[in-house]
Design a protein around this motif. Structure first.
Motif, PDB file in Angstrom:
ATOM      1  N   LEU A 208      35.336  36.617  42.565  1.00 43.13           N
ATOM      2  CA  LEU A 208      36.535  37.462  42.578  1.00 43.13           C
ATOM      3  C   LEU A 208      37.181  37.385  41.203  1.00 43.13           C
ATOM      4  O   LEU A 208      37.593  36.305  40.771  1.00 43.13           O
ATOM      5  N   ALA A 209      37.267  38.522  40.502  1.00 44.72           N
ATOM      6  CA  ALA A 209      37.784  38.503  39.130  1.00 44.72           C
ATOM      7  C   ALA A 209      38.323  39.872  38.761  1.00 44.72           C
ATOM      8  O   ALA A 209      37.590  40.863  38.854  1.00 44.72           O
ATOM      9  N   ASP A 210      39.586  39.941  38.324  1.00 46.18           N
ATOM     10  CA  ASP A 210      40.119  41.226  37.878  1.00 46.18           C
ATOM     11  C   ASP A 210      39.551  41.594  36.506  1.00 46.18           C
ATOM     12  O   ASP A 210      38.877  40.784  35.857  1.00 46.18           O
ATOM     13  N   HIS A 211      39.828  42.817  36.067  1.00 46.83           N
ATOM     14  CA  HIS A 211      39.190  43.365  34.868  1.00 46.83           C
ATOM     15  C   HIS A 211      39.501  42.585  33.597  1.00 46.83           C
ATOM     16  O   HIS A 211      38.728  42.623  32.636  1.00 46.83           O
ATOM     17  N   ASP A 234      38.238  45.144  39.785  1.00 44.01           N
ATOM     18  CA  ASP A 234      38.973  46.400  39.928  1.00 44.01           C
ATOM     19  C   ASP A 234      38.418  47.459  38.984  1.00 44.01           C
ATOM     20  O   ASP A 234      37.650  47.167  38.068  1.00 44.01           O
ATOM     21  N   ASP A 235      38.843  48.710  39.226  1.00 43.46           N
ATOM     22  CA  ASP A 235      38.230  49.841  38.524  1.00 43.46           C
ATOM     23  C   ASP A 235      38.723  50.028  37.095  1.00 43.46           C
ATOM     24  O   ASP A 235      38.346  50.998  36.438  1.00 43.46           O
ATOM     25  N   ARG A 236      39.524  49.083  36.579  1.00 42.10           N
ATOM     26  CA  ARG A 236      39.894  49.113  35.166  1.00 42.10           C
ATOM     27  C   ARG A 236      38.922  48.299  34.311  1.00 42.10           C
ATOM     28  O   ARG A 236      39.126  48.142  33.116  1.00 42.10           O
ATOM     29  N   LEU A 237      37.864  47.818  34.920  1.00 38.23           N
ATOM     30  CA  LEU A 237      36.831  47.096  34.174  1.00 38.23           C
ATOM     31  C   LEU A 237      36.269  47.986  33.067  1.00 38.23           C
ATOM     32  O   LEU A 237      35.950  49.152  33.293  1.00 38.23           O
ATOM     33  N   ALA A 238      36.127  47.433  31.871  1.00 38.93           N
ATOM     34  CA  ALA A 238      35.631  48.180  30.711  1.00 38.93           C
ATOM     35  C   ALA A 238      34.224  48.712  30.954  1.00 38.93           C
ATOM     36  O   ALA A 238      33.440  48.090  31.679  1.00 38.93           O
TER      37      ALA A 238
END
Length: 267
Positions: A208-211, A234-238
């Motif tokens: 589990l890791a945010d962007h 999340d969908d802000r991942l580069a």
């Protein structure tokens, strides 16, 4: 209280605890959220603290920097909530799961209170407290023991010995950073060893890791990227992160904060 006095008090609090929330400061000083935000902005412009969603933390450092649990708990709150909600959908009733230390795994613990018949193993004091407060008589919480870190993880030989005797269905692992070559990382050497013991004890690994974790590399590697059966972020991942992780991990799940938990996309 004058603005300068209030800002000095805020800065002292950040340095003492590692992080503050806007709502808590507003209540303490008897001012509006907007006033507190202006104070944080003034301190941020002077390089004295780092603004995050809902509050502020101490400025970041290098690969050995280990923020406290409180400092991390005010960062990327919507992303962590969405990631935790999606992860909770992976947990069947009656299973044996492990939650490593971290603020995202603590968010997950709040959702696991509603899952019947779980056995939860954790080396996280906040996770254990959340599940204990839930008060479900059909849940068993196993706290590993060990030496406490700044992030409220229990680590070291006692923790590792306890974990090595267990067999778990799922491990939900929170990480400090993710790098293409370094894999999943942490700034704490003993925490890395404890996390590796958790990985070895579990049939499946869910990270589990945010962007913001992409491109951040801690001092010590836990496991390589290919060890993860699932990575929920999340969908802000580069774009580069999507490409690399999509190729390396078993399943990459991207969630959008504010959307229903089961609407995450898989790449």
């Amino acid at each position: 209280m004058l603005a300068r006095q209030r800002q000095a008090a805020i800065l002292e609090r950040v340095r003492a605890t590692g992080g503050v929330r806007v709502t808590e400061l507003a209540a303490e000083f008897g001012v509006s959220d907007m006033t507190v935000r202006r104070d944080l902005e003034a301190l941020h412009e002077r390089g004295l603290l780092a603004k995050v969603h809902g509050g502020a933390t101490v400025p970041g450092a290098g690969s050995t920097d280990e923020p406290g649990f409180r400092a991390k708990s005010v960062r990327q709150l919507p992303e962590k909530a969405a990631i935790a909600a999606r992860a909770a959908a992976l947990v069947p009733p009656g299973s044996a799961v492990a939650l490593s230390a971290g603020t995202t795994t603590a968010e997950l613990a709040r959702r696991l209170v509603d899952v019947p018949g779980l056995t939860v193993v954790t080396n996280s004091l906040p996770v254990a407290e959340i599940l204990h407060a839930g008060g479900r008589p059909d849940q068993t919480v196993v706290l590993t023991g060990g030496v406490r870190t700044p992030s409220d993880a229990l680590v070291g030989p006692l923790a590792v010995t306890a974990i090595r005797s267990l067999h778990l269905d799922l491990l939900f692992l929170g990480v400090h950073g993710i790098g293409e070559r370094a894999g999943f990382t942490t700034p704490n050497l003993m925490e890395a060893e404890t996390d590796r013991a958790l990985v070895a004890a579990a049939d499946r690994l869910v990270v589990l890791a945010d962007h913001t974790k992409w491109g951040t590399v801690g001092l010590c590697s836990i496991v390589e990227l290919s060890a993860a059966d699932v990575l929920v972020t999340d969908d802000r991942l580069a774009p580069e992160g999507r490409r690399v992780l999509g190729e390396r991990v078993g399943e990459l799940v991207l969630v959008r904060p504010g959307r229903p938990a089961r609407e995450g996309t898989t790449e």
